[in-house]
Design an enzyme around this catalytic site. Sequence first.
Site, short mmCIF file in Angstrom:
data_model
loop_
_atom_site.label_atom_id
_atom_site.label_comp_id
_atom_site.label_asym_id
_atom_site.label_seq_id
_atom_site.Cartn_x
_atom_site.Cartn_y
_atom_site.Cartn_z
N ARG A 92 0.86 -1.17 0.00
CA ARG A 92 0.00 0.00 0.00
C ARG A 92 0.91 1.23 0.00
O ARG A 92 1.77 1.38 0.86
CB ARG A 92 -0.85 0.00 1.27
N HIS A 180 -8.21 6.84 0.27
CA HIS A 180 -8.99 5.63 0.54
C HIS A 180 -9.39 4.93 -0.76
O HIS A 180 -10.38 4.21 -0.82
CB HIS A 180 -10.28 5.94 1.35
N GLU A 378 -9.17 -3.76 1.84
CA GLU A 378 -8.11 -3.13 1.04
C GLU A 378 -6.96 -4.10 0.76
O GLU A 378 -6.36 -4.07 -0.31
CB GLU A 378 -7.59 -1.89 1.79
#
Length: 404
Positions: A92, A180, A378
């Site tokens: 990420r 996000h 995620e």
Amino acid sequence: MDTILVVNAGSSSVKFQVFSIEGEGRLRRQIKGQMEGIGSRPRLRASGTTGDPLADRAYPIEAVPDVPGAMGVAGEWLREEMRIHPVAVGHRVVHGGPEYDRPVLIEHGVVSRLERFATLAPLHQPHNLAPIRSILSRFPELPQVACFDTAFHRTHSAVADHYAIPHQLHSEGVRRYGFHGLSYEYISKALPQIAPEIAGLRVIVAHLGSGASMCAMKGGQSVESTMGFTALDGLPMGTRPGQLDPGVVLYLMSEKGLSAAKIQDFLYRDCGLKGLSGLSNDMRELEASDSFNAKLAIDHFVYRIGLNAGMLVAALQGLDAFVFTAGIGENSAGIRARVVEQFGWLGVTLDAAENARHSRLISRPGSLIPVYVVPTDEELMIARHTLSLLMNGPSRDAKHKRVS
Ligand code: AMP
């Protein structure tokens, strides 16, 4: 067993998950863990698929002084004790700048390009990139993929992407990025299965966690976000204020004499629900409290969600569905009920029993706009992207798609 390692590195913790690659490219979560207390009281915790504990051990501070150190310890545990040798690592990365509208396979040059965006996200980007660099130097052959929180929003129009400031700043990167994105992308991909009747229409997704934002989606693509240049904008959050008149920052500088570093610390750590309640950044504690300021903090949170939803309805020119996700959105029936009450004027009616059960559809059958609760994932999104780049390689225009 072929596996993919997903890494989410912050300043004081490195979270990781391991997914096995099953038949037909399906992914199954095997391990969830984190190295926390980096540079203070390092601890490795990990559990298996059913929450069964796999590790919980403390380390001396010298063994885990920084993020690369944490990655080293976690990697060694995975290799030596769990016998996990991933075929690829997905990371990420908070900022893909104006350039990256999708994940990218890390190759020579990509890391230095991503380092340039550190000025846009100084609290996150350097920590996100540290494990990429350390894996690159220790295992140069291991494919790594960077997945960005900004990428999903790169479909915004130029009008939505701009601030009303001179163009020079825009071309330097001062834009409304939105964040996000991995969570919104997961929801966007899940909706055709969960609610095919609304998946291609106008949907607001509210990601309400310790960070909070909302995304306006049309046809599964992001058209507007409540977050902008940084993850400070938009809704009030656990410790961030959300939308703030820039005059407040000028006041803190000129009247309080605060430095940029102090203001940054204040805005990221001392505001939002915590600042307003004077009690906690955790919604559970605020909901359980009788304090006047805890109630004010919740009222403010709900009110601002309602105001921002109105803005997103305007961006979408209407609304066909509303989705709650993330820690508060998935777990707090009380906050969901309050938020839905705020859009009563749109013709939304809540089914209190379904809401209390945390059902997928929580609006009444006669509600003009259906309201859903969809748990986000995620890490699975990152694992899917990593597998896809591993199998198919980068798509032709994976980089620099839109620079304007
Ligand atoms: P996230 O960042 O998505 O992990 O969300 C974390 C936040 O969700 C926590 O800070 C809590 O405020 C909130 N949260 C988690 N569970 C609940 C719950 N049962 N009720 C209210 N808030 C919750």
